[in-house]
Design a protein around this motif. Structure first.
Motif, PDB file in Angstrom:
ATOM      1  N   GLU A 156     -88.482  38.823 -19.872  1.00 46.87           N
ATOM      2  CA  GLU A 156     -87.318  39.365 -20.651  1.00 46.87           C
ATOM      3  C   GLU A 156     -86.306  40.069 -20.168  1.00 46.87           C
ATOM      4  O   GLU A 156     -84.979  39.941 -20.193  1.00 46.87           O
ATOM      5  CB  GLU A 156     -87.940  39.644 -21.942  1.00 46.87           C
ATOM      6  CG  GLU A 156     -86.727  39.664 -23.125  1.00 46.87           C
ATOM      7  CD  GLU A 156     -87.328  40.091 -24.535  1.00 46.87           C
ATOM      8  OE1 GLU A 156     -87.105  39.681 -25.607  1.00 46.87           O
ATOM      9  OE2 GLU A 156     -88.621  40.788 -24.403  1.00 46.87           O
ATOM     10  N   GLN A 157     -86.657  41.313 -19.709  1.00 45.01           N
ATOM     11  CA  GLN A 157     -85.835  42.313 -19.227  1.00 45.01           C
ATOM     12  C   GLN A 157     -84.865  41.574 -17.802  1.00 45.01           C
ATOM     13  O   GLN A 157     -83.873  42.063 -17.979  1.00 45.01           O
ATOM     14  CB  GLN A 157     -86.636  43.302 -18.519  1.00 45.01           C
ATOM     15  CG  GLN A 157     -87.130  44.262 -19.816  1.00 45.01           C
ATOM     16  CD  GLN A 157     -88.252  45.394 -19.199  1.00 45.01           C
ATOM     17  OE1 GLN A 157     -88.535  45.351 -18.338  1.00 45.01           O
ATOM     18  NE2 GLN A 157     -88.368  46.328 -20.514  1.00 45.01           N
ATOM     19  N   ARG A 158     -85.820  41.040 -16.943  1.00 43.34           N
ATOM     20  CA  ARG A 158     -85.013  40.542 -15.964  1.00 43.34           C
ATOM     21  C   ARG A 158     -83.897  39.415 -16.145  1.00 43.34           C
ATOM     22  O   ARG A 158     -82.792  39.396 -15.552  1.00 43.34           O
ATOM     23  CB  ARG A 158     -86.021  39.814 -14.919  1.00 43.34           C
ATOM     24  CG  ARG A 158     -85.491  39.461 -13.756  1.00 43.34           C
ATOM     25  CD  ARG A 158     -86.944  39.186 -12.820  1.00 43.34           C
ATOM     26  NE  ARG A 158     -86.228  38.125 -11.512  1.00 43.34           N
ATOM     27  CZ  ARG A 158     -87.224  37.547 -10.965  1.00 43.34           C
ATOM     28  NH1 ARG A 158     -88.377  37.233 -11.415  1.00 43.34           N
ATOM     29  NH2 ARG A 158     -86.752  36.652 -10.106  1.00 43.34           N
ATOM     30  N   PHE A 159     -84.065  38.602 -17.070  1.00 43.32           N
ATOM     31  CA  PHE A 159     -83.108  37.402 -17.350  1.00 43.32           C
ATOM     32  C   PHE A 159     -82.536  37.619 -18.765  1.00 43.32           C
ATOM     33  O   PHE A 159     -82.206  36.685 -19.588  1.00 43.32           O
ATOM     34  CB  PHE A 159     -84.031  36.088 -17.448  1.00 43.32           C
ATOM     35  CG  PHE A 159     -84.576  35.783 -16.013  1.00 43.32           C
ATOM     36  CD1 PHE A 159     -83.501  35.548 -14.825  1.00 43.32           C
ATOM     37  CD2 PHE A 159     -85.952  35.820 -15.591  1.00 43.32           C
ATOM     38  CE1 PHE A 159     -84.338  35.475 -13.561  1.00 43.32           C
ATOM     39  CE2 PHE A 159     -86.559  35.472 -14.415  1.00 43.32           C
ATOM     40  CZ  PHE A 159     -85.487  35.409 -13.508  1.00 43.32           C
ATOM     41  N   GLY A 160     -82.465  38.693 -19.193  1.00 38.17           N
ATOM     42  CA  GLY A 160     -82.071  39.029 -20.494  1.00 38.17           C
ATOM     43  C   GLY A 160     -80.688  38.418 -20.701  1.00 38.17           C
ATOM     44  O   GLY A 160     -79.717  38.561 -19.740  1.00 38.17           O
ATOM     45  N   GLY A 161     -80.545  37.936 -21.966  1.00 38.67           N
ATOM     46  CA  GLY A 161     -79.046  37.138 -22.171  1.00 38.67           C
ATOM     47  C   GLY A 161     -79.139  35.645 -22.018  1.00 38.67           C
ATOM     48  O   GLY A 161     -78.424  34.857 -22.567  1.00 38.67           O
ATOM     49  N   ARG A 162     -79.964  35.072 -21.294  1.00 36.52           N
ATOM     50  CA  ARG A 162     -80.414  34.006 -20.555  1.00 36.52           C
ATOM     51  C   ARG A 162     -81.432  33.337 -21.703  1.00 36.52           C
ATOM     52  O   ARG A 162     -81.779  31.990 -21.758  1.00 36.52           O
ATOM     53  CB  ARG A 162     -80.442  33.538 -19.375  1.00 36.52           C
ATOM     54  CG  ARG A 162     -79.304  34.046 -18.450  1.00 36.52           C
ATOM     55  CD  ARG A 162     -79.372  33.966 -16.959  1.00 36.52           C
ATOM     56  NE  ARG A 162     -79.582  32.729 -16.582  1.00 36.52           N
ATOM     57  CZ  ARG A 162     -79.542  32.229 -15.260  1.00 36.52           C
ATOM     58  NH1 ARG A 162     -79.571  33.348 -14.539  1.00 36.52           N
ATOM     59  NH2 ARG A 162     -79.478  30.828 -14.920  1.00 36.52           N
ATOM     60  N   PHE A 163     -82.350  34.391 -22.014  1.00 36.01           N
ATOM     61  CA  PHE A 163     -83.543  33.659 -22.813  1.00 36.01           C
ATOM     62  C   PHE A 163     -83.704  34.328 -24.144  1.00 36.01           C
ATOM     63  O   PHE A 163     -83.242  35.274 -24.259  1.00 36.01           O
ATOM     64  CB  PHE A 163     -84.778  33.934 -22.072  1.00 36.01           C
ATOM     65  CG  PHE A 163     -84.995  32.993 -20.715  1.00 36.01           C
ATOM     66  CD1 PHE A 163     -85.975  31.965 -20.933  1.00 36.01           C
ATOM     67  CD2 PHE A 163     -84.415  33.068 -19.667  1.00 36.01           C
ATOM     68  CE1 PHE A 163     -86.072  31.097 -19.895  1.00 36.01           C
ATOM     69  CE2 PHE A 163     -84.503  32.166 -18.656  1.00 36.01           C
ATOM     70  CZ  PHE A 163     -85.416  31.166 -18.521  1.00 36.01           C
ATOM     71  N   LEU A 164     -84.077  33.851 -25.196  1.00 35.63           N
ATOM     72  CA  LEU A 164     -84.519  34.160 -26.431  1.00 35.63           C
ATOM     73  C   LEU A 164     -85.876  34.365 -26.768  1.00 35.63           C
ATOM     74  O   LEU A 164     -86.581  33.333 -26.651  1.00 35.63           O
ATOM     75  CB  LEU A 164     -83.793  33.398 -27.459  1.00 35.63           C
ATOM     76  CG  LEU A 164     -83.807  33.668 -28.904  1.00 35.63           C
ATOM     77  CD1 LEU A 164     -82.950  35.277 -29.138  1.00 35.63           C
ATOM     78  CD2 LEU A 164     -83.126  32.827 -29.600  1.00 35.63           C
TER      79      LEU A 164
END
Length: 250
Positions: A183-191
């Motif tokens: 979640e931290q690494r791909f924040g903004g692309r996953f919910l």
């Protein structure tokens, strides 16, 4: 094509050289070196097409060497070699063409070289000259090999026991990373839709109900029914409404 082997272990260099000899043309061993600075000096001569580069070396490690190699004109292609599978992600972030895990098998080396040969010299140079950027892929182990999965192809991540299930366009795989890390690494692309699930917003198209009547995420191109927690349901509805997507799951 001329290859440079870079490894601080003589036996590893000898093994790779023997495998290259077995594979034969168009590949030819041009030189062997044992440390990072020697790689840079040899490649500066401009005649090396591809470097089989060990990650752990004295002087400069393989990652540092790869970063400097991209500044050369022309820049050689880099294929990393290492005994440490956890470095795969770093390798791809450095724009390596491939990643070979020791002990290297001839078939796996052949596969990596075939990939390099399929690219034109211009494409190879372009690959190595891309600036550092956060990776848009994850690496997983599948049947003893490392598999690169583009994030754009991932439908969702779901925690299962000690692992995280990755559902993607070509199937499923298991990760050892935590959901929090992803979640931290791909924040903004996953919910986050549940304490155990993250969905790719590119595929989230609406809501539906599972057989028990619980609200689930509807994902384009994916038949999975991911439960949405009561606490996070308003957040999911708001996101869908903001994009004009269907939110009626009744």
């Amino acid at each position: 094509m001329r290859i440079l082997i870079a490894d601080d272990e003589p036996l590893a260099r000898e093994r790779l050289g023997r495998l290259l000899q077995e594979i034969g043309p168009p590949w030819r061993l041009a030189a062997e070196v044992a440390d990072g600075p020697a790689v840079l000096r040899r490649c500066a001569q401009g005649d090396i097409d591809l470097v089989l580069l060990d990650i752990r070396m004295p002087g400069l490690d393989g990652m540092q060497v790869a970063a400097q190699l991209r500044q050369l004109q022309p820049a050689p292609v880099v294929i990393f070699t290492t005994a440490y599978p956890e470095r795969a992600l770093d390798a791809f972030e450095r724009q390596a063409l491939d990643y070979l895990l020791k002990p290297i098998r001839r078939e796996r080396l052949q596969q990596a070289l075939d990939r390099a040969q399929a690219l034109s010299r211009v494409q190879l140079r372009s690959l190595q000259q891309v600036k550092d950027r956060p990776t848009d892929a994850i690496c997983v182990r599948l049947r003893g090999e490392l598999l690169r999965i583009e994030i754009d192809d991932v439908y969702f991540f779901r925690a299962e026991d000690k692992y995280v299930l990755v559902r993607h366009r070509d199937g499923e795989a298991l990760l050892e990373d935590s959901l929090k890390t992803l979640e931290q690494r791909f924040g903004g692309r996953f919910l986050r839709i549940h304490r155990n699930a993250l969905v790719n917003l590119s595929y989230l198209i609406g809501l539906k109900k599972d057989p028990a009547g619980y609200p689930c995420a509807a994902l384009k191109g994916c038949d999975a029914c991911l439960e949405i927690s009561r606490r996070l349901l308003p957040q999911v509805r708001d996101w869908l409404r903001g994009r004009g997507q269907m939110t009626d799951d009744k």
